[in-house]
Design a protein around this motif. Sequence first.
Motif, PDB file in Angstrom:
ATOM      1  N   LEU A  12       1.523  -3.345  -6.097  1.00 33.61           N
ATOM      2  CA  LEU A  12       1.401  -4.727  -5.635  1.00 33.61           C
ATOM      3  C   LEU A  12       1.360  -4.809  -4.118  1.00 33.61           C
ATOM      4  O   LEU A  12       0.497  -5.455  -3.552  1.00 33.61           O
ATOM      5  N   GLY A  13       2.272  -4.185  -3.422  1.00 33.17           N
ATOM      6  CA  GLY A  13       2.287  -4.212  -1.968  1.00 33.17           C
ATOM      7  C   GLY A  13       2.938  -5.450  -1.403  1.00 33.17           C
ATOM      8  O   GLY A  13       3.723  -6.128  -2.055  1.00 33.17           O
ATOM      9  N   THR A  18      -0.402 -15.739  -1.890  1.00 34.89           N
ATOM     10  CA  THR A  18      -1.415 -15.256  -2.833  1.00 34.89           C
ATOM     11  C   THR A  18      -1.882 -16.322  -3.822  1.00 34.89           C
ATOM     12  O   THR A  18      -2.985 -16.226  -4.339  1.00 34.89           O
ATOM     13  N   ASN A  19      -1.073 -17.327  -4.100  1.00 35.20           N
ATOM     14  CA  ASN A  19      -1.449 -18.358  -5.067  1.00 35.20           C
ATOM     15  C   ASN A  19      -1.714 -19.692  -4.370  1.00 35.20           C
ATOM     16  O   ASN A  19      -1.092 -20.017  -3.363  1.00 35.20           O
ATOM     17  N   ALA A  20      -2.614 -20.485  -4.927  1.00 34.95           N
ATOM     18  CA  ALA A  20      -2.929 -21.797  -4.373  1.00 34.95           C
ATOM     19  C   ALA A  20      -1.660 -22.630  -4.248  1.00 34.95           C
ATOM     20  O   ALA A  20      -0.835 -22.659  -5.162  1.00 34.95           O
ATOM     21  N   PRO A  35       3.413  -0.378   2.680  1.00 33.48           N
ATOM     22  CA  PRO A  35       3.014  -0.944   1.380  1.00 33.48           C
ATOM     23  C   PRO A  35       1.725  -0.287   0.889  1.00 33.48           C
ATOM     24  O   PRO A  35       0.935   0.227   1.691  1.00 33.48           O
ATOM     25  N   ASN A  36       1.502  -0.308  -0.416  1.00 32.19           N
ATOM     26  CA  ASN A  36       0.253   0.218  -0.949  1.00 32.19           C
ATOM     27  C   ASN A  36      -0.925  -0.644  -0.503  1.00 32.19           C
ATOM     28  O   ASN A  36      -1.974  -0.132  -0.142  1.00 32.19           O
ATOM     29  N   GLY A  58      -1.396   1.957   2.429  1.00 33.60           N
ATOM     30  CA  GLY A  58      -1.665   3.157   1.642  1.00 33.60           C
ATOM     31  C   GLY A  58      -3.064   3.208   1.078  1.00 33.60           C
ATOM     32  O   GLY A  58      -4.044   2.921   1.773  1.00 33.60           O
ATOM     33  N   ASN A  59      -3.184   3.511  -0.190  1.00 34.46           N
ATOM     34  CA  ASN A  59      -4.488   3.650  -0.827  1.00 34.46           C
ATOM     35  C   ASN A  59      -5.118   2.310  -1.182  1.00 34.46           C
ATOM     36  O   ASN A  59      -6.206   2.267  -1.721  1.00 34.46           O
TER      37      ASN A  59
END
Length: 92
Positions: A12-13, A18-20, A35-36, A58-59
């Motif tokens: 998730l990171g 992220t949400n409206a 964080p990823n 990260g990736n």
Amino acid sequence: MGGIQTQDDGGLGLALGTNAGNSGTFNMTGGSLDPNKTVVGESGTGSMTLSGGTLNVGNGSLFIGGTSNGVTSGVGTLTVSGGPTTTFKSAD
């Protein structure tokens, strides 16, 4: 935030706005964050300020602001200061 933060988050990171209708703010003044992926303002409103330290994405990815089919759906702001102490790294 100062010091070292390593997240084992299942991919998730760090997610801000992220949400409206949601919002999130993150201020980093030093240390290291790994964080990823990092999402700032995907469908809501997100703000990230980096004034020192190291952000090692990260990736995953670093995602600022959101669009879907050419329509803006979120607002993301990234402010970077602090000279050479703020760096970005990504395995992508």
